[in-house]
Design a protein around this motif. Sequence first.
Motif, PDB file in Angstrom:
ATOM      1  N   ASP A  10     -11.046  -4.774   5.717  1.00  0.00           N
ATOM      2  CA  ASP A  10     -11.877  -3.956   6.546  1.00  0.00           C
ATOM      3  C   ASP A  10     -13.585  -5.134   5.623  1.00  0.00           C
ATOM      4  OD1 ASP A  10     -10.918  -1.427   5.511  1.00  0.00           O
ATOM      5  OD2 ASP A  10     -11.945  -0.906   3.886  1.00  0.00           O
ATOM      6  N   CYS A  70      -9.658   0.677   7.785  1.00  0.00           N
ATOM      7  CA  CYS A  70     -10.526   1.869   7.547  1.00  0.00           C
ATOM      8  C   CYS A  70     -11.612   1.688   9.016  1.00  0.00           C
ATOM      9  CB  CYS A  70     -11.685   2.309   6.765  1.00  0.00           C
ATOM     10  SG  CYS A  70     -13.129   1.790   6.465  1.00  0.00           S
ATOM     11  N   GLN A  71     -10.996   2.692  10.017  1.00  0.00           N
ATOM     12  CA  GLN A  71     -12.087   3.075  11.335  1.00  0.00           C
ATOM     13  C   GLN A  71     -13.201   2.950  11.108  1.00  0.00           C
ATOM     14  OE1 GLN A  71     -10.515   6.610  12.701  1.00  0.00           O
ATOM     15  NE2 GLN A  71      -8.232   5.320  13.398  1.00  0.00           N
ATOM     16  N   TYR A 154     -15.464   9.518   9.780  1.00  0.00           N
ATOM     17  CA  TYR A 154     -15.006   8.348   9.822  1.00  0.00           C
ATOM     18  C   TYR A 154     -14.600   8.176   8.021  1.00  0.00           C
ATOM     19  CZ  TYR A 154     -14.926   7.512  14.487  1.00  0.00           C
ATOM     20  OH  TYR A 154     -14.168   7.780  15.774  1.00  0.00           O
ATOM     21  N   GLU A 157     -11.755   9.426   5.390  1.00  0.00           N
ATOM     22  CA  GLU A 157     -10.879   7.913   5.028  1.00  0.00           C
ATOM     23  C   GLU A 157     -10.753   7.278   3.929  1.00  0.00           C
ATOM     24  OE1 GLU A 157      -8.058   4.556   7.998  1.00  0.00           O
ATOM     25  OE2 GLU A 157     -10.295   5.171   8.593  1.00  0.00           O
ATOM     26  N   GLU A 160      -8.853   7.392   0.888  1.00  0.00           N
ATOM     27  CA  GLU A 160      -6.696   8.253   0.964  1.00  0.00           C
ATOM     28  C   GLU A 160      -6.725   6.989   0.279  1.00  0.00           C
ATOM     29  OE1 GLU A 160      -5.111   9.578   3.216  1.00  0.00           O
ATOM     30  OE2 GLU A 160      -6.442  10.780   3.356  1.00  0.00           O
ATOM     31  N   ARG A 197     -13.040  13.743   8.940  1.00  0.00           N
ATOM     32  CA  ARG A 197     -12.425  13.035   8.673  1.00  0.00           C
ATOM     33  C   ARG A 197     -11.633  13.843  10.569  1.00  0.00           C
ATOM     34  NH1 ARG A 197      -8.439  11.674   5.753  1.00  0.00           N
ATOM     35  NH2 ARG A 197      -9.702  12.507   3.433  1.00  0.00           N
ATOM     36  N   GLY A 203      -9.298   8.325  11.331  1.00  0.00           N
ATOM     37  CA  GLY A 203      -8.914   8.224   8.876  1.00  0.00           C
ATOM     38  C   GLY A 203      -7.468   7.675   9.288  1.00  0.00           C
ATOM     39  N   ALA A 204      -6.794   7.239  10.511  1.00  0.00           N
ATOM     40  CA  ALA A 204      -5.661   6.510  10.075  1.00  0.00           C
ATOM     41  C   ALA A 204      -5.812   5.006   9.761  1.00  0.00           C
ATOM     42  CB  ALA A 204      -4.793   7.006  11.139  1.00  0.00           C
ATOM     43  N   ARG A 206      -6.204   2.863   8.274  1.00  0.00           N
ATOM     44  CA  ARG A 206      -5.128   2.138   6.958  1.00  0.00           C
ATOM     45  C   ARG A 206      -3.346   2.294   7.190  1.00  0.00           C
ATOM     46  NH1 ARG A 206      -8.954  -0.207   4.310  1.00  0.00           N
ATOM     47  NH2 ARG A 206     -10.048   1.376   3.224  1.00  0.00           N
ATOM     48  N   GLN A 207      -3.197   3.475   8.250  1.00  0.00           N
ATOM     49  CA  GLN A 207      -1.571   3.001   8.861  1.00  0.00           C
ATOM     50  C   GLN A 207      -1.622   2.488  10.152  1.00  0.00           C
ATOM     51  OE1 GLN A 207      -3.202   6.364   8.034  1.00  0.00           O
ATOM     52  NE2 GLN A 207      -2.575   5.680   6.436  1.00  0.00           N
ATOM     53  N   HIS A 210      -6.082   2.452  15.547  1.00  0.00           N
ATOM     54  CA  HIS A 210      -7.329   2.205  15.646  1.00  0.00           C
ATOM     55  C   HIS A 210      -8.107   3.303  17.046  1.00  0.00           C
ATOM     56  CE1 HIS A 210      -7.339   0.025  12.345  1.00  0.00           C
ATOM     57  NE2 HIS A 210      -5.949  -1.200  12.346  1.00  0.00           N
TER      58      HIS A 210
END
Lengths: 233, 98
Positions: A10, A70-71, A154, A157, A160, A197, A203-204, A206-207, A210
């Motif tokens: 981040d 985060c995005q 955004y 997220e 989360e 989101r 919102g992904a 963190r997974q 992007h």
Amino acid sequence: MTAALALGDDALVLSHRLGEWAGHAPVLEEEVALANIALDLLGQARVLLSLVGDEDELAYLREERAFRNCQLVEQPNGDFAHTIARQLYFSTYQELLYDRLARGDSPFAPLAAKAVKEVAYHRDHAEHWTLRLGDGTPESHKRMRRGLEALWGYTGELFEPIEGCEVDWAALGEEWLARVTSALHRATLTVPEGPRRGAWAAGAGRQGLHTEPFGRMLAEMQHLHRSHPGASW
Amino acid sequence: MSGDTSGEWPLWEVFVRGRRGLSHTHAGSLHAPDAEMALRSARDLYTRRSEGVSIWVVPSDRITASSPDEKDPFFEPAADKPYRHPTFYEIPEGVRHL
């Protein structure tokens, strides 16, 4: 060290985005202000990524899918109001999160205790500009609203849960919303409507998923190191 | 918010106090839309290397300055009055920091 990677990425990614304003900010004073914020974030990123491994390798040699930011922070700068909207959303979140981490006993507590003072200034900077743009001219109000709305999707997220951060995420999210709402009302703005989101991949981050502009940002951020490995001056 | 609509932000003079006990000294100037923002820009421009513990900002147009044309009547008369300087005293031995 999922958490160190998430928090570190981040800070790193937002630092790079803010650095892109160098030479382009509306006024010299604001260019220095944004660069200062970018440098604060870079300092935080270095400490956090060093907890995971070699900071340079992590910053310059990872592929897009390995980043855990985060995005919100990877979104392009847009106009100045757009950047301020991103700053307001993110610095409010970061201040609340670091404040909680500083009071806990995670490995991040010492960093968070130091960084929360830096971030409080980032949030103050964002709120002051939100106030002036929102309650400024019709044009500045319009642009501020546009930035807030474009980035609203955004913000979900941010809350989360991050593995390794012992934080009450629901309470964090409520306090964030209260603070942002208060800042926007003072600036004669309203909280955007709509989902926080997207139905697709929003919102992904963190997974490791992007948005499209992130690839281009990384290419620019990493090309020097990849072209000249180990270069120094 | 109201104010000047010329598009040009007003100029502010920045005074920074280095540490407790010293007085504020002029550090430079900057453009800002209002006093609050001037204070923040001053923080970023003039105290980022730990130069200060306190900042004043003053609108530049509120400063009344002596003009170079008045240099002689203003400052010349003081030049030949050495008795105004405390230089005719013997400093006793053992007195330090003078």
